[in-house]
Motif scaffolding. Structure first.
Motif: not given
Length: 106
Positions: A95, A98-103, A105-106
Motif C-alpha cells: 500500500d 503504491l501510494l508513493t508511486i501514485k504521488n 506521478k502527480k
C-alpha cells in the motif's frame, strides 16, 4: 496414538465435516448424506476428529449428535496468526509503495 489438530484438518473430508457441524449438531447419518462415500468411512473421519478433540458426541434420545468444539479451533487460529501478521505487514508495505508511486506521478 495421539493425533493433533493439524492431522485432523489435513484431510478435505474432515474439513468438510467440520464446516457442516459448525452450523449445527448433526447425526452421523446426516453427515454421511453429504458425501459420496460409505457410512463406515465417515465414521472413521468422525473418530479421528473426536480423537483430536475437534468434535464431541452427545446423545439426545437414541440419536448421537456431533458438534464442533470451537475452543479447540483456537489452536489453529493461533498458529495462523503468525502468518496473518506477516501478510498484513506485506500488504501495508505494498500500500505504501503504491501510494508513493501514485504521488510521484502527480
Amino acid at each position: 496414538m495421539r493425533r493433533d489438530v493439524f492431522q485432523a484438518i489435513s484431510d478435505p473430508t474432515r474439513r468438510a465435516i467440520i464446516s457442516l457441524i459448525a452450523l449445527q449438531a448433526m447425526t452421523p447419518n446426516a453427515i454421511a448424506e453429504h458425501f459420496e462415500t460409505t457410512r463406515q468411512a465417515v465414521s472413521k473421519h468422525l473418530r479421528i476428529l473426536q480423537e483430536c478433540e475437534l468434535i464431541r458426541a452427545g446423545q439426545q434420545g437414541r440419536e448421537i449428535y456431533y458438534q464442533l468444539e470451537i475452543d479447540r479451533m483456537k489452536e489453529i487460529d493461533q498458529w495462523l496468526e503468525q502468518f496473518r501478521q506477516i501478510w498484513e505487514t506485506k500488504f501495508s508495505q505494498l500500500d505504501n509503495l503504491l501510494l508513493t508511486i501514485k504521488n510521484e506521478k502527480k
